[in-house]
Design an enzyme around this catalytic site. Structure first.
Site, PDB file in Angstrom:
ATOM      1  N   CYS A   1      43.310  39.151  45.591  1.00  0.00           N
ATOM      2  CA  CYS A   1      43.337  40.617  45.446  1.00  0.00           C
ATOM      3  C   CYS A   1      41.880  41.093  45.557  1.00  0.00           C
ATOM      4  O   CYS A   1      40.947  40.274  45.571  1.00  0.00           O
ATOM      5  CB  CYS A   1      43.908  40.997  44.085  1.00  0.00           C
ATOM      6  SG  CYS A   1      42.906  40.400  42.725  1.00  0.00           S
TER       7      CYS A   1
ATOM      8  N   SER B   1      48.370  33.597  35.246  1.00  0.00           N
ATOM      9  CA  SER B   1      49.460  34.405  34.719  1.00  0.00           C
ATOM     10  C   SER B   1      50.198  35.147  35.835  1.00  0.00           C
ATOM     11  O   SER B   1      51.419  35.191  35.875  1.00  0.00           O
ATOM     12  CB  SER B   1      48.869  35.388  33.708  1.00  0.00           C
ATOM     13  OG  SER B   1      49.689  36.466  33.495  1.00  0.00           O
ATOM     14  N   ASN B   2      49.445  35.717  36.801  1.00  0.00           N
ATOM     15  CA  ASN B   2      50.119  36.490  37.846  1.00  0.00           C
ATOM     16  C   ASN B   2      50.970  35.585  38.732  1.00  0.00           C
ATOM     17  O   ASN B   2      52.010  35.996  39.236  1.00  0.00           O
ATOM     18  CB  ASN B   2      49.108  37.348  38.630  1.00  0.00           C
ATOM     19  CG  ASN B   2      48.360  36.585  39.694  1.00  0.00           C
ATOM     20  OD1 ASN B   2      48.822  36.437  40.806  1.00  0.00           O
ATOM     21  ND2 ASN B   2      47.176  36.079  39.352  1.00  0.00           N
TER      22      ASN B   2
ATOM     23  N   HIS C   1      41.524  31.463  38.427  1.00  0.00           N
ATOM     24  CA  HIS C   1      42.414  30.370  38.032  1.00  0.00           C
ATOM     25  C   HIS C   1      42.778  29.534  39.252  1.00  0.00           C
ATOM     26  O   HIS C   1      43.936  29.479  39.659  1.00  0.00           O
ATOM     27  CB  HIS C   1      43.665  30.928  37.369  1.00  0.00           C
ATOM     28  CG  HIS C   1      43.383  31.621  36.082  1.00  0.00           C
ATOM     29  ND1 HIS C   1      42.657  31.028  35.069  1.00  0.00           N
ATOM     30  CD2 HIS C   1      43.707  32.832  35.625  1.00  0.00           C
ATOM     31  CE1 HIS C   1      42.565  31.863  34.057  1.00  0.00           C
ATOM     32  NE2 HIS C   1      43.179  32.972  34.373  1.00  0.00           N
TER      33      HIS C   1
ATOM     34  N   CYS D   1      36.766  43.552  37.167  1.00  0.00           N
ATOM     35  CA  CYS D   1      37.437  44.399  38.159  1.00  0.00           C
ATOM     36  C   CYS D   1      37.360  45.865  37.704  1.00  0.00           C
ATOM     37  O   CYS D   1      37.629  46.165  36.532  1.00  0.00           O
ATOM     38  CB  CYS D   1      38.887  43.967  38.300  1.00  0.00           C
ATOM     39  SG  CYS D   1      39.776  44.999  39.466  1.00  0.00           S
TER      40      CYS D   1
ATOM     41  N   GLU E   1      42.322  38.646  30.136  1.00  0.00           N
ATOM     42  CA  GLU E   1      42.256  40.099  30.373  1.00  0.00           C
ATOM     43  C   GLU E   1      42.832  40.865  29.181  1.00  0.00           C
ATOM     44  O   GLU E   1      42.254  41.865  28.736  1.00  0.00           O
ATOM     45  CB  GLU E   1      43.016  40.486  31.649  1.00  0.00           C
ATOM     46  CG  GLU E   1      42.886  41.981  31.936  1.00  0.00           C
ATOM     47  CD  GLU E   1      43.943  42.497  32.889  1.00  0.00           C
ATOM     48  OE1 GLU E   1      44.152  41.899  33.953  1.00  0.00           O
ATOM     49  OE2 GLU E   1      44.590  43.513  32.545  1.00  0.00           O
TER      50      GLU E   1
HETATM   51  S1  SF4 Z   1      43.293  44.524  38.369  1.00  0.00           S
HETATM   52 FE1  SF4 Z   1      43.464  42.299  38.428  1.00  0.00          FE
HETATM   53  S2  SF4 Z   1      45.043  41.934  39.992  1.00  0.00           S
HETATM   54 FE2  SF4 Z   1      44.361  44.054  40.257  1.00  0.00          FE
HETATM   55  S3  SF4 Z   1      42.732  43.982  41.800  1.00  0.00           S
HETATM   56 FE3  SF4 Z   1      41.762  43.822  39.788  1.00  0.00          FE
HETATM   57  S4  SF4 Z   1      41.573  41.617  39.401  1.00  0.00           S
HETATM   58 FE4  SF4 Z   1      43.065  41.885  41.034  1.00  0.00          FE
END
Ligand code: SF4
Length: 284
Positions: free
Chosen positions: A12, A226-227, A41, A94, A124
């Site tokens: 992502c 987890s995702n 991960h 992020c 997170e």
């Molecule tokens: S919130 Fe988490 S899943 Fe979404 S772009 Fe950011 S790191 Fe990736």
């Protein structure tokens, strides 16, 4: 045989950002850089960066000079401790996670009881809950709803704010929110902000669609991601023959070759090369 790789499969934006910026710094500086927790991960990605000088530590006390904050973010206490110790933080949290921290702090200041729906031991969630103030609860399963309602009663607050870990399962989030609303029966003013990130929503949606159309679904990702686990849950709901793996070595390729339609989807911390390698082994 037809092998379809999901369009939303792989890194992502948040993970891509952490990896590219870390790699650039390591290449330029050629010195050790600490990282607070596994940078992503995924073992293969970690090993590559470790060879270039990345040192993963689990505690700020182990850091000598500077440390990377990965996409999941860190707790408020870690920021404070780094300041005390004079440690430079290279903050690659992020932006979507940082935004949730900001909103959570605002609502906490405005006397809301905050419910964060997320996985309890996920970094997170641990980082986000630290920005939610003392009147907050990290709720992972429906069974905890009664407990949190009791806590809200004791807090004497009249407003509830519900948010989610960015990679939480969307359908499960919606079910929990609905049940909280039913069980609190208009006794509280409830505000809900679905903070599941767009990348996660699209990926889960595409996994559901793809797994309905194939005979076997392969979910690729780190064992502690987890995702990725959520994607596997989504796939299993729609395709009984769903498998979860981290690398091609874990797959029974001969067995997979028996199926006419194969779907592949990877979690947010899985490089495209691993997915491509799996595809090539299947079609060979
Ligand atoms: S919130 Fe988490 S899943 Fe979404 S772009 Fe950011 S790191 Fe990736």
């Amino acid at each position: 045989m037809e092998v379809t790789i999901g369009k939303t499969s792989g890194f992502c934006g948040g993970v891509q950002n952490v990896i590219s910026k870390t790699e650039k710094r390591l290449d330029e500086e050629k010195k050790t850089i600490y990282c607070l927790g596994e940078i992503v991960h995924n073992r293969q990605v970690i090993e590559k960066l470790e060879k270039k000088g990345l040192k993963i530590v689990n505690n700020i006390e182990e850091v000598k000079d500077r440390a990377i904050i990965r996409a999941h973010g860190v707790t408020k206490e870690v920021y404070e401790r780094a300041k005390e110790k004079g440690i430079e933080l290279i903050d690659l949290t992020c932006p979507k996670v940082l935004q949730i921290h900001k909103i959570a702090e605002e609502y906490a200041k405005n006397n809301y009881y905050i419910i964060l729906i997320g996985v309890k031991n996920h970094p997170e969630s641990i980082s986000t809950i630290s920005f939610c103030g003392e009147n907050s609860y990290l709720l992972e399963e429906k069974e905890e709803i009664e407990t949190v309602i009791e806590k809200i009663k004791k807090s004497n607050l009249h407003k509830i704010f519900i948010i989610a870990q960015t990679t939480y399962k969307l359908t499960k989030f919606e079910e929990i929110v609905q049940e909280i609303k039913e069980k609190t029966k208009n006794k509280y003013e409830i505000e809900v902000k679905n903070t599941i990130c767009e990348a996660t929503r699209k990926r889960q949606g595409e996994t559901a669609e793809l797994s309905k159309k194939v005979n076997i679904m392969i979910i690729v990702g780190g064992k502690n991601s987890s995702n990725t686990k959520k994607l596997y849950d989504v796939a299993k709901e729609n395709c009984k023959k769903s498998v979860l793996c981290e690398t091609v070595e874990e797959l029974d390729i001969q067995e997979i070759k028996k199926y006419e339609k194969v779907g592949i989807m990877a979690g947010a911390s899985t490089p495209d090369e691993i997915v491509e390698e799996i595809k090539q082994k299947i079609i060979k």
